[in-house]
Design an enzyme around this catalytic site. Sequence first.
Site, PDB file in Angstrom:
ATOM      1  N   GLY A 129      58.759 -53.614 -78.069  1.00 45.61           N
ATOM      2  CA  GLY A 129      57.658 -52.930 -77.419  1.00 45.61           C
ATOM      3  C   GLY A 129      56.314 -53.496 -78.428  1.00 45.61           C
ATOM      4  N   SER A 131      53.442 -55.665 -76.579  1.00 51.94           N
ATOM      5  CA  SER A 131      52.209 -55.722 -75.535  1.00 51.94           C
ATOM      6  C   SER A 131      51.922 -54.516 -74.898  1.00 51.94           C
ATOM      7  CB  SER A 131      52.573 -56.748 -74.263  1.00 51.94           C
ATOM      8  OG  SER A 131      53.008 -57.834 -74.825  1.00 51.94           O
ATOM      9  N   SER A 163      60.649 -56.242 -71.629  1.00 56.27           N
ATOM     10  CA  SER A 163      61.732 -56.742 -71.214  1.00 56.27           C
ATOM     11  C   SER A 163      63.208 -55.952 -71.676  1.00 56.27           C
ATOM     12  CB  SER A 163      62.258 -58.064 -71.420  1.00 56.27           C
ATOM     13  OG  SER A 163      61.082 -59.155 -71.270  1.00 56.27           O
ATOM     14  N   GLU A 249      61.438 -67.077 -82.475  1.00 52.75           N
ATOM     15  CA  GLU A 249      61.532 -66.934 -81.170  1.00 52.75           C
ATOM     16  C   GLU A 249      61.399 -68.420 -80.505  1.00 52.75           C
ATOM     17  OE1 GLU A 249      60.389 -63.777 -78.035  1.00 52.75           O
ATOM     18  OE2 GLU A 249      58.875 -63.807 -79.824  1.00 52.75           O
TER      19      GLU A 249
HETATM   20  C1  LIG Z   1      58.662 -62.600 -68.324  1.00 57.85           C
HETATM   21  C2  LIG Z   1      57.998 -61.957 -69.452  1.00 57.85           C
HETATM   22  C3  LIG Z   1      58.398 -61.069 -70.263  1.00 57.85           C
HETATM   23  C4  LIG Z   1      57.815 -60.552 -71.320  1.00 57.85           C
HETATM   24  N1  LIG Z   1      58.499 -59.692 -72.264  1.00 57.85           N
HETATM   25  C5  LIG Z   1      57.877 -58.892 -73.234  1.00 57.85           C
HETATM   26  C6  LIG Z   1      58.465 -57.885 -74.263  1.00 57.85           C
HETATM   27  O1  LIG Z   1      59.673 -57.890 -73.948  1.00 57.85           O
HETATM   28  N2  LIG Z   1      58.048 -57.464 -74.822  1.00 57.85           N
HETATM   29  C7  LIG Z   1      56.336 -57.457 -75.019  1.00 57.85           C
HETATM   30  O2  LIG Z   1      55.997 -56.682 -75.994  1.00 57.85           O
HETATM   31  N3  LIG Z   1      55.898 -58.373 -74.497  1.00 57.85           N
HETATM   32  C8  LIG Z   1      56.487 -59.073 -73.279  1.00 57.85           C
HETATM   33  N4  LIG Z   1      55.771 -59.748 -72.697  1.00 57.85           N
HETATM   34  C9  LIG Z   1      54.216 -60.067 -72.616  1.00 57.85           C
HETATM   35  C10 LIG Z   1      53.748 -61.408 -73.051  1.00 57.85           C
HETATM   36  O3  LIG Z   1      53.942 -61.576 -74.419  1.00 57.85           O
HETATM   37  C11 LIG Z   1      52.282 -61.132 -72.638  1.00 57.85           C
HETATM   38  O4  LIG Z   1      52.251 -61.246 -71.366  1.00 57.85           O
HETATM   39  C12 LIG Z   1      51.437 -62.437 -73.198  1.00 57.85           C
HETATM   40  O5  LIG Z   1      51.224 -62.157 -74.572  1.00 57.85           O
HETATM   41  C13 LIG Z   1      50.046 -62.532 -72.617  1.00 57.85           C
HETATM   42  O6  LIG Z   1      49.318 -61.145 -72.646  1.00 57.85           O
HETATM   43  P1  LIG Z   1      48.573 -60.727 -71.313  1.00 57.85           P
HETATM   44  O7  LIG Z   1      49.618 -60.417 -70.155  1.00 57.85           O
HETATM   45  O8  LIG Z   1      48.041 -59.398 -71.636  1.00 57.85           O
HETATM   46  O9  LIG Z   1      47.624 -61.721 -70.985  1.00 57.85           O
HETATM   47  P2  LIG Z   1      46.289 -61.707 -71.433  1.00 57.85           P
HETATM   48  O10 LIG Z   1      46.155 -61.684 -72.985  1.00 57.85           O
HETATM   49  O11 LIG Z   1      45.346 -60.852 -70.806  1.00 57.85           O
HETATM   50  O12 LIG Z   1      45.639 -63.314 -70.701  1.00 57.85           O
HETATM   51  C14 LIG Z   1      45.236 -63.629 -69.738  1.00 57.85           C
HETATM   52  C15 LIG Z   1      44.743 -64.913 -69.582  1.00 57.85           C
HETATM   53  O13 LIG Z   1      43.795 -65.239 -70.481  1.00 57.85           O
HETATM   54  C16 LIG Z   1      44.051 -66.107 -71.395  1.00 57.85           C
HETATM   55  N5  LIG Z   1      43.538 -65.824 -72.968  1.00 57.85           N
HETATM   56  C17 LIG Z   1      43.672 -64.441 -73.379  1.00 57.85           C
HETATM   57  N6  LIG Z   1      43.022 -64.624 -74.766  1.00 57.85           N
HETATM   58  C18 LIG Z   1      42.666 -65.942 -74.880  1.00 57.85           C
HETATM   59  C19 LIG Z   1      41.971 -66.542 -75.646  1.00 57.85           C
HETATM   60  N7  LIG Z   1      41.770 -66.190 -77.038  1.00 57.85           N
HETATM   61  N8  LIG Z   1      41.884 -67.953 -75.589  1.00 57.85           N
HETATM   62  C20 LIG Z   1      42.003 -68.560 -74.420  1.00 57.85           C
HETATM   63  N9  LIG Z   1      42.656 -68.014 -73.373  1.00 57.85           N
HETATM   64  C21 LIG Z   1      43.045 -66.695 -73.608  1.00 57.85           C
HETATM   65  C22 LIG Z   1      45.458 -66.350 -71.405  1.00 57.85           C
HETATM   66  O14 LIG Z   1      45.981 -67.485 -71.979  1.00 57.85           O
HETATM   67  C23 LIG Z   1      45.984 -65.734 -70.017  1.00 57.85           C
HETATM   68  O15 LIG Z   1      45.896 -67.049 -69.255  1.00 57.85           O
HETATM   69  C24 LIG Z   1      56.477 -60.546 -71.308  1.00 57.85           C
HETATM   70  C25 LIG Z   1      55.670 -61.480 -70.349  1.00 57.85           C
HETATM   71  C26 LIG Z   1      56.271 -61.927 -69.375  1.00 57.85           C
HETATM   72  C27 LIG Z   1      55.750 -62.953 -68.266  1.00 57.85           C
END
Ligand SMILES: Cc1cc2nc3c(=O)[nH]c(=O)nc-3n(C[C@H](O)[C@H](O)[C@H](O)COP(=O)(O)OP(=O)(O)OC[C@H]3O[C@@H](n4cnc5c(N)ncnc54)[C@H](O)[C@@H]3O)c2cc1C
Lengths: 387, 298
Positions: A129, A131, A163, A249
């Site tokens: 937990g 994100s 997840s 990881e």
């Molecule tokens: C299949 C799957 C499983 C997951 N499982 C888990 C889990 O078990 N536990 C958990 O905690 N999280 C989990 N996640 C979450 C995952 O870690 C996040 O989706 C990821 O870190 C991106 O965050 P966000 O989705 O908020 O995207 P955002 O951070 O909002 O990003 C959106 C876009 O902006 C870009 N961006 C953001 N900041 C920057 C920057 N500084 N410079 C350049 N580009 C930037 C990103 O690259 C992306 O293209 C999972 C995600 C997926 C897809």
Amino acid sequence: MDLTYTEEEEEFRARLRAWLAATLPGLPPRPDPRDWPGRRAYDTAWQRRLYDAGYAGLHWPADAGGHGATPTQHLIFLEETELAGAPYVGANFVGLLHAGPTIAAEGTRAQCSRWLPPILRGDEIWCQGFSEPDAGSDLASLRTRAVRDGDAYVVTGSKIWTSHAEVADWCELLVRTRPVSADVPGHRGITWLALPMNAPGVSVRPLRTLAGTTEFAEMFLDEVRVPAAHRVGEENDGWRVTMVTLSFERGTAFVGEVVACRRTLRALAEAARGNGRWDDQEVRRTLGRLNAEFTALWRLTQWNVSEAQRAGGVPGNSGSVFKLRYSHARQELYDAAARVLGPGGLDLSHDWTADRLSSLSYTIAAGTSQIQRNIVAERVLGLPKGR
Amino acid sequence: MDFRLTDDQRALQEGVRKLLEGRFGRERLRAAVDGPGVGPEASLDRALWRELGDAGFFALRLPERDGGVGLGLPEAVLAFEEAGRALLPGPLVATHLAAATVPGAATGERVVTRVDGELVEWLDAADHVLGNAAGAVPVRSVDPLTPLHRVPGAAGGDVPEPDAVPAALLTAAEQLGSAGRTTEAAVRYAGEREQFGRPIGSFQAVKHLCARMLVRTETARAAVYGAAVTGEAVEIAGAKLLADDAAVRNARDCLQVHGGMGFTWEADVHLHLKRAWVRAERWPTEREAAELLAAALR
Ligand SMILES: Cc1cc2nc3c(=O)[nH]c(=O)nc-3n(C[C@H](O)[C@H](O)[C@H](O)COP(=O)(O)OP(=O)(O)OC[C@H]3O[C@@H](n4cnc5c(N)ncnc54)[C@H](O)[C@@H]3O)c2cc1C
């Protein structure tokens, strides 16, 4: 530069192969991906078999209940289990690859003995937990709040993309214990807690992925009481506690998958030869280029494992280089599969179509490619921080 | 398994780097590029060639009883990677491969070149040619430090001669060295050059170019070193394909990071790009490598 395995390593491989050959035929059929209780039962039963045979926590230190194997032995384990078609870690992923190693590195003796053996035996499932709806790439801005009240923390907030949350017993939870201010940057006020998923105030709402199944969930926390004894590391030190093992990881999580991709690639070539697509030189050469790509990724894996062996098992930032290249290559592989399948690439009953969909998450999960490039540029190449 | 370089391999790598820095440093490179004998008239520095011979560059893989150094492909790859970094000119691969067969090649007394597809490098400077260069006509070479001849109709031999496979590996090693060098040059420039009141390396668009360069270099490195250890023909073709890609694309990105400076004759980056183009034309080209790698998928 030596790619031969020692006699000891080859003996280890032979024993493992023999065990896999004897064990795998006795496994039940794989559950439907939509059947979460079935998936949990299947994944934990496999973990239990590994435990009984002495393969659980292979590379964990002995005092964490592991077998202290070298990174090379671990590599052999991941390679051989994949070659034999054994089950994946599945729902055991977070426990084995992140929460477990974090507890082993930073937990007290009591915490280790409470949480590690059930992970290794497959008795308990963990989820992660981290994100939140407003804290993804910028994880340090997370806002789920924990307030100390006697011998417990009272936690309120929400998590997302968790997840395996539907079947998890525990969650490694990052919470804010000190508000952000002019002198307290985001990452200085975070604490790591082990949250029992059955605690009052925890609710889980599964989220459907673009592949149609519910691989992750939203998690709501409404004044959940978590005993202070469930805190790993000091209060407000959770960022460091987490980062110590986050690179794990990226280090070895994909070894089995690279082996699997190489097999898929051979199967693609066979299919293309069978259905005439092989005569399309674009398709053929794309497969050829992917052959170079995945051979190189395997060598890069061996390189990183050799480096880790020297560094006492701690993977360095080379994991980011690997993840960047691999996540992209995997997407290209399944795009190539679609070209080989032609109209069949639109048929969801084909494994390659489903895998093509799931490959889309690889450049996002566990740190997006953009974030990985920031890490490579700043931490490996030493470029200045900034925009 | 321990894929890392051994202490001896590290020492060799450092030794070759020092030798080349001393004997073919930036000043010498620029003198060669800006001197009169450039393009088709480029002349080979015979004294340097003999020094390379003395240092064992060509005799590296000859058995010690034949006066060689007695090392293997991995060590040769490390030496050629350094040559690629330094943009060392001359038919290095051909002369190295001729060490056992052409008298004087091992010591650097004689310069050997070879026909590769339709092209021959350094034909006029060479004392000996492997392959048939009859009818070769000079080309206005894009690379100021690699004179080229074209042999009409020479291409298309289905079966490459036995030396072709190690030649491909050593070429890949040169490309790897170039890819690493342009990555370093881009990173250094990005840290020094300031615009908008800060180093351009703090802009994410620039950072990401540099990160991509490193990823290409490190992937090519794993491929080239792996192929050097196994010596396997298909793996070598894969290493060549990835190293060509890394060298060419990194040079392009390096040029971009340098802005207007990158488009000048004075900056070295064009030399890396042009040499990378020349090496990419050696066997196997991308097309040939992709076909070989596809055929091997069974
Ligand atoms: C299949 C799957 C499983 C997951 N499982 C888990 C889990 O078990 N536990 C958990 O905690 N999280 C989990 N996640 C979450 C995952 O870690 C996040 O989706 C990821 O870190 C991106 O965050 P966000 O989705 O908020 O995207 P955002 O951070 O909002 O990003 C959106 C876009 O902006 C870009 N961006 C953001 N900041 C920057 C920057 N500084 N410079 C350049 N580009 C930037 C990103 O690259 C992306 O293209 C999972 C995600 C997926 C897809």
